[in-house]
Scaffold this motif. Structure first.
Motif, short mmCIF file in Angstrom:
data_model
loop_
_atom_site.label_atom_id
_atom_site.label_comp_id
_atom_site.label_asym_id
_atom_site.label_seq_id
_atom_site.Cartn_x
_atom_site.Cartn_y
_atom_site.Cartn_z
N GLN A 137 -20.69 25.30 -96.60
CA GLN A 137 -21.22 24.99 -97.66
C GLN A 137 -23.24 24.20 -96.95
O GLN A 137 -23.98 24.14 -97.50
CB GLN A 137 -21.29 23.07 -97.88
CG GLN A 137 -19.51 23.43 -98.30
CD GLN A 137 -19.63 23.90 -99.69
OE1 GLN A 137 -19.04 25.10 -100.36
NE2 GLN A 137 -20.73 23.43 -100.30
N ILE A 140 -25.56 26.49 -97.15
CA ILE A 140 -25.86 27.39 -98.48
C ILE A 140 -27.37 26.08 -98.35
O ILE A 140 -28.42 26.35 -98.82
CB ILE A 140 -24.93 26.62 -99.77
CG1 ILE A 140 -23.85 27.68 -100.24
CG2 ILE A 140 -26.47 26.45 -101.06
CD1 ILE A 140 -23.53 27.06 -101.02
N SER A 177 -16.16 27.21 -101.70
CA SER A 177 -15.53 26.85 -102.80
C SER A 177 -16.22 28.69 -103.38
O SER A 177 -17.15 29.32 -102.54
CB SER A 177 -17.03 25.75 -102.99
OG SER A 177 -18.41 26.18 -102.18
N GLN A 179 -19.51 28.63 -105.02
CA GLN A 179 -20.56 28.84 -104.63
C GLN A 179 -21.03 29.55 -103.74
O GLN A 179 -21.50 30.99 -103.22
CB GLN A 179 -21.48 27.17 -104.43
CG GLN A 179 -22.92 26.98 -104.58
CD GLN A 179 -22.93 25.92 -104.21
OE1 GLN A 179 -22.84 24.54 -104.61
NE2 GLN A 179 -24.40 25.69 -104.65
N SER A 182 -19.36 33.25 -103.77
CA SER A 182 -20.60 34.22 -104.66
C SER A 182 -22.02 34.36 -103.99
O SER A 182 -22.13 35.48 -104.30
CB SER A 182 -20.56 33.53 -105.87
OG SER A 182 -21.26 32.03 -105.95
N ARG A 183 -22.62 33.55 -103.56
CA ARG A 183 -23.85 33.79 -102.64
C ARG A 183 -23.85 33.87 -101.38
O ARG A 183 -24.38 35.15 -101.20
CB ARG A 183 -24.54 32.09 -101.82
CG ARG A 183 -24.90 32.80 -101.71
CD ARG A 183 -26.30 31.28 -101.20
NE ARG A 183 -26.19 30.09 -102.47
CZ ARG A 183 -27.21 29.29 -103.02
NH1 ARG A 183 -28.24 29.01 -101.76
NH2 ARG A 183 -27.15 28.67 -103.83
#
Length: 317
Positions: A137, A140, A177, A179, A182-183
């Motif tokens: 995380q 990100i 996650s 997110q 996908s990233r």
């Protein structure tokens, strides 16, 4: 152009490395912020990382590359920022707040890109299977801060299969996650090993004809050990089928599948042995089965068991 490890040894680009670089270029073009690559141990992940770090012509985009060691990473935000700063060559300051550390990351990356006249910051994370899921995380957070400053970040995550159990794993049951996935991990590909005579032939051909033995040497290692042999248009690559056949026989005798992928490390040692101990011997005109067997034994190809990770100790001499 020959690419060298930091220790001065040349890197022979394999078909698997080419495949991985093509997939990386595609992921960058598709505007992902990262990609995962995975393989069994000794299949060439670290070699690929060295190649990306040292050779930039595989992609038209100019970039700065940094290699990261995750053994010291933590799962907390502040610890993650400290780790990132260390990996890009900056000493962390313990008393700084997370926001201050994040600003230092952005400023440092910006300066390094400007200094290199580059537009992409490429972070290569080896042993990515050791990262705690929570730590993803924070990648990100870093990416968002860099993007806000107009900086493009791309992270290459290199995962090792079967690093914890005897059961085949892909992403080692890592749960991230949506997110994060996908990233950074929508593109997730396997690094393959030596799959047959064709892979062997391409590797040896480059080793014989394209890869300098040392920086500026102007000659490959095989040609330097047996110049008269190569002046006669002899080629080691013509024995690719024989090398593959004997390797499969030896692996089957050791209890492995008679046809499976070989680790790049073991195969490289076979080629090195044949180059430095066989083709340079007086009167050599072609390989015998016994010479190929000796090279395979030297490489420990038959002892490799990437599926289970079990260790087979060598017999005492």
């Amino acid at each position: 152009m020959t690419v060298f490890y930091k220790n001065g040894k040349p890197i022979v680009p394999s078909l698997s490395m080419e495949d991985s670089l093509t997939k990386l270029a595609s992921a960058i073009e598709a505007e992902y912020k990262g990609m995962g690559l995975h393989s069994l141990t000794r299949f060439g992940k670290s070699t690929l990382a060295e190649y990306i770090y040292a050779y930039h012509d595989w992609i038209e985009i100019s970039y700065v590359a940094k290699r990261a060691d995750v053994r010291s990473i933590g799962s907390g935000e502040s610890a993650m920022f400290d780790w990132f700063l260390t990996q890009i060559g900056v000493q962390s300051v313990a008393r700084q707040l997370p926001d201050q550390k994040l600003n230092r990351i952005v400023n440092t990356v910006s300066l390094q890109l400007q200094s290199a006249s580059a537009t992409l910051y490429l972070l290569i994370v080896d042993d990515a299977n050791l990262i705690e899921p929570e730590a993803f995380q924070h990648f990100i957070t870093i990416d968002n801060a860099l993007e806000k400053a107009g900086i493009s970040l791309f992270i290459v995550f290199l995962f090792q299969d079967n690093h914890t159990t005897s059961k085949r794993e892909q992403i080692n049951k890592l749960v991230v996650s949506p997110q994060v996935r996908s990233r950074f991990l929508t593109r997730y590909h396997r690094i393959f090993g030596i799959r047959g005579p064709d892979d062997i032939f391409v590797f040896i051909q480059r080793f014989e004809d394209e890869v300098e033995m040392a920086l500026g040497a102007g000659v490959t290692l095989p040609r330097s050990t047996a110049p008269a042999l190569y002046d006669s248009n002899w080629r080691m690559g013509n024995a690719s089928g024989m090398i593959w056949e004997q390797g499969c026989v030896r692996r089957a005798a050791a209890g492995h599948s008679d046809v499976d992928e070989w680790p790049l490390k073991a195969f490289s040692l076979i080629v090195y042995y044949l180059t430095t101990r066989v083709i340079c011997t007086p009167g050599f005109t072609g390989f015998t089965k016994e010479q190929i067997d000796q090279a395979i034994e030297f490489s420990d190809l038959a002892a490799f068991d990437g599926e289970s990770g079990a260790v087979e100790f060598s017999d005492d001499p």
